[in-house]
Motif scaffolding. Structure first.
Motif, PDB file in Angstrom:
ATOM      1  N   GLY A  95     -36.080 -32.642  20.990  1.00  0.00           N
ATOM      2  CA  GLY A  95     -35.477 -31.514  21.087  1.00  0.00           C
ATOM      3  C   GLY A  95     -34.260 -31.505  19.853  1.00  0.00           C
ATOM      4  O   GLY A  95     -33.688 -32.334  19.165  1.00  0.00           O
ATOM      5  N   SER A  96     -33.661 -30.346  19.980  1.00  0.00           N
ATOM      6  CA  SER A  96     -32.284 -30.120  18.960  1.00  0.00           C
ATOM      7  C   SER A  96     -31.287 -30.568  19.749  1.00  0.00           C
ATOM      8  O   SER A  96     -31.271 -30.278  21.089  1.00  0.00           O
ATOM      9  CB  SER A  96     -32.338 -28.690  18.617  1.00  0.00           C
ATOM     10  N   VAL A  97     -30.150 -31.160  19.260  1.00  0.00           N
ATOM     11  CA  VAL A  97     -28.973 -31.365  20.008  1.00  0.00           C
ATOM     12  C   VAL A  97     -27.817 -30.660  19.299  1.00  0.00           C
ATOM     13  O   VAL A  97     -27.827 -30.220  17.994  1.00  0.00           O
ATOM     14  CB  VAL A  97     -28.634 -33.084  19.927  1.00  0.00           C
ATOM     15  N   SER A  98     -26.837 -30.204  20.100  1.00  0.00           N
ATOM     16  CA  SER A  98     -25.404 -30.004  19.597  1.00  0.00           C
ATOM     17  C   SER A  98     -24.453 -31.122  18.982  1.00  0.00           C
ATOM     18  O   SER A  98     -24.500 -32.148  19.856  1.00  0.00           O
ATOM     19  CB  SER A  98     -24.762 -28.915  20.573  1.00  0.00           C
ATOM     20  N   LEU A  99     -24.100 -31.222  17.813  1.00  0.00           N
ATOM     21  CA  LEU A  99     -23.462 -32.193  17.376  1.00  0.00           C
ATOM     22  C   LEU A  99     -21.979 -32.145  17.494  1.00  0.00           C
ATOM     23  O   LEU A  99     -21.413 -31.239  17.223  1.00  0.00           O
ATOM     24  CB  LEU A  99     -23.957 -32.642  16.093  1.00  0.00           C
ATOM     25  N   GLY A 100     -21.352 -33.181  18.338  1.00  0.00           N
ATOM     26  CA  GLY A 100     -19.824 -33.218  18.495  1.00  0.00           C
ATOM     27  C   GLY A 100     -19.246 -34.547  17.958  1.00  0.00           C
ATOM     28  O   GLY A 100     -19.677 -35.506  17.677  1.00  0.00           O
ATOM     29  N   ALA A 101     -17.957 -34.479  17.644  1.00  0.00           N
ATOM     30  CA  ALA A 101     -17.001 -35.646  17.299  1.00  0.00           C
ATOM     31  C   ALA A 101     -15.828 -36.066  18.074  1.00  0.00           C
ATOM     32  O   ALA A 101     -15.351 -34.865  18.450  1.00  0.00           O
ATOM     33  CB  ALA A 101     -16.543 -35.332  15.685  1.00  0.00           C
ATOM     34  N   MET A 102     -15.670 -37.074  18.383  1.00  0.00           N
ATOM     35  CA  MET A 102     -14.489 -37.366  19.115  1.00  0.00           C
ATOM     36  C   MET A 102     -13.262 -37.365  18.107  1.00  0.00           C
ATOM     37  O   MET A 102     -13.413 -38.056  16.960  1.00  0.00           O
ATOM     38  CB  MET A 102     -14.523 -38.768  19.762  1.00  0.00           C
ATOM     39  N   ILE A 103     -12.084 -36.872  18.528  1.00  0.00           N
ATOM     40  CA  ILE A 103     -10.977 -36.790  17.542  1.00  0.00           C
ATOM     41  C   ILE A 103      -9.814 -37.963  18.309  1.00  0.00           C
ATOM     42  O   ILE A 103      -9.177 -37.368  19.444  1.00  0.00           O
ATOM     43  CB  ILE A 103     -10.334 -35.447  17.605  1.00  0.00           C
ATOM     44  N   GLU A 104     -10.169 -39.069  17.866  1.00  0.00           N
ATOM     45  CA  GLU A 104      -9.179 -40.206  18.664  1.00  0.00           C
ATOM     46  C   GLU A 104      -8.120 -40.777  17.523  1.00  0.00           C
ATOM     47  O   GLU A 104      -7.222 -41.469  17.876  1.00  0.00           O
ATOM     48  CB  GLU A 104     -10.203 -41.221  18.956  1.00  0.00           C
ATOM     49  N   ILE A 105      -8.366 -40.193  16.403  1.00  0.00           N
ATOM     50  CA  ILE A 105      -7.536 -40.945  14.971  1.00  0.00           C
ATOM     51  C   ILE A 105      -6.552 -39.815  14.393  1.00  0.00           C
ATOM     52  O   ILE A 105      -7.122 -38.752  14.196  1.00  0.00           O
ATOM     53  CB  ILE A 105      -8.305 -41.684  14.107  1.00  0.00           C
ATOM     54  N   PRO A 106      -5.538 -40.029  14.290  1.00  0.00           N
ATOM     55  CA  PRO A 106      -4.459 -38.972  13.637  1.00  0.00           C
ATOM     56  C   PRO A 106      -5.303 -38.443  12.417  1.00  0.00           C
ATOM     57  O   PRO A 106      -5.209 -37.033  12.147  1.00  0.00           O
ATOM     58  CB  PRO A 106      -3.395 -39.518  13.435  1.00  0.00           C
TER      59      PRO A 106
END
Length: 290
Positions: A95-106
């Motif tokens: 299936g299709s997925v929504s893609l996300g990113a963790m913002i952990e670095i300045p």
């Protein structure tokens, strides 16, 4: 609600094998999270294929930890495309997925336009973001007292990520100890946050805080999410906290100009503000909908 699956996030305080301790001088800055996955593409492709196949059975959000560079984003997207191609070759349903990113670095927090061009949603990992912003190894007890969730630079990074996501219509969540601590719920709501990620044991208390909050008073659309570090240092925290916090605003001002967290907590307890202690790192996504 969708299931959010974070790709392998090992290293530093999350070792892959407890029997083989990390010998790096500072493992928090070493081969961890997406860096480790990109160094082991065969393993990463196996996980990506599994997540894509799981998406055939329901909504899945795929979350990538600790991205900082455009090159890392490009490599990750290429491997996701390769995983799809491999499944096509094998005749597997996915299936299709929504893609996300963790913002952990300045560096990531300061590169929102780049990230929002490629990702459907963002998750702010406050534990690591605070650690890297303040140059503190949170596993080192000798500097643990310098770990400060209310440092003006931290507040500004969190608020600017939330504001930029809202401006572009992308969902932003916060995870880590800040999301699971009722001490910061109204502050985050006032910044415009609507998605909190926390340990299941913290959900009821945070939900109660949210239900008690008046978003009409907490959110000023003209100012939300735009704190000014210099203004905070001068004691003018209007861009960080809305006017509805008059009775406690001086406490947060004191925090933003450098009062240690212990003193802020003591001041809040004196004002009758509830402090239940911090939550733990997040694995459960809870959406605030009012």
């Amino acid at each position: 609600l969708p299931v959010t699956i974070r790709t392998v996030d090992v290293g530093a305080d999350k070792p892959l094998d407890d029997r083989r301790p990390d010998t790096h001088l500072n493992p928090a800055l070493g081969l961890r999270a997406i860096r480790w996955s990109l160094s082991e593409p065969a393993m990463f492709l196996t996980q990506l294929r599994a997540i894509l196949r799981a998406a055939a059975h329901g909504r899945v959000h795929l979350l990538i930890p600790m991205l900082a560079h455009a090159g890392e984003i490009r490599q990750t997207l290429e491997l996701i495309d390769k995983a799809r191609a491999q499944l096509d070759e094998r005749g597997r349903v996915y299936g299709s997925v929504s893609l996300g990113a963790m913002i952990e670095i300045p560096a990531a927090a300061l590169s929102m336009r780049l990230f929002l061009r490629h990702f459907d949603f963002l998750s702010i990992g406050t534990n690591d973001l605070i650690q890297y912003t303040l140059a503190i190894d949170r596993a080192d007890e000798s500097v643990a007292h310098l770990y400060d969730q209310l440092h003006p630079a931290v507040l500004r990074l969190v608020a600017e990520v939330i504001a930029e996501g809202r401006a572009q219509g992308k969902a932003v969540s916060v995870c880590g100890e800040m999301a699971g601590d009722p001490l910061y719920t109204e502050l985050l709501l006032g910044m415009g946050l609507r998605n909190f990620s926390m340990h299941p044991g913290n959900i009821l208390e945070i939900k109660q805080q949210v239900l008690r909050a008046d978003l009409g008073e907490l959110v000023d659309d003209d100012r939300v999410g735009l704190p000014d570090v210099h203004a905070a240092e001068e004691g003018q925290l209007g861009h960080v906290l809305p006017a509805a916090h008059h009775q406690r605003q001086d406490i947060f001002v004191a925090a933003a100009i450098g009062m240690p967290c212990a003193e802020v907590l003591d001041a809040m307890r004196g004002r009758g503000v509830h402090d239940a202690g911090a939550g733990v790192d997040a694995d459960v996504i809870g959406e605030v909908d009012r």
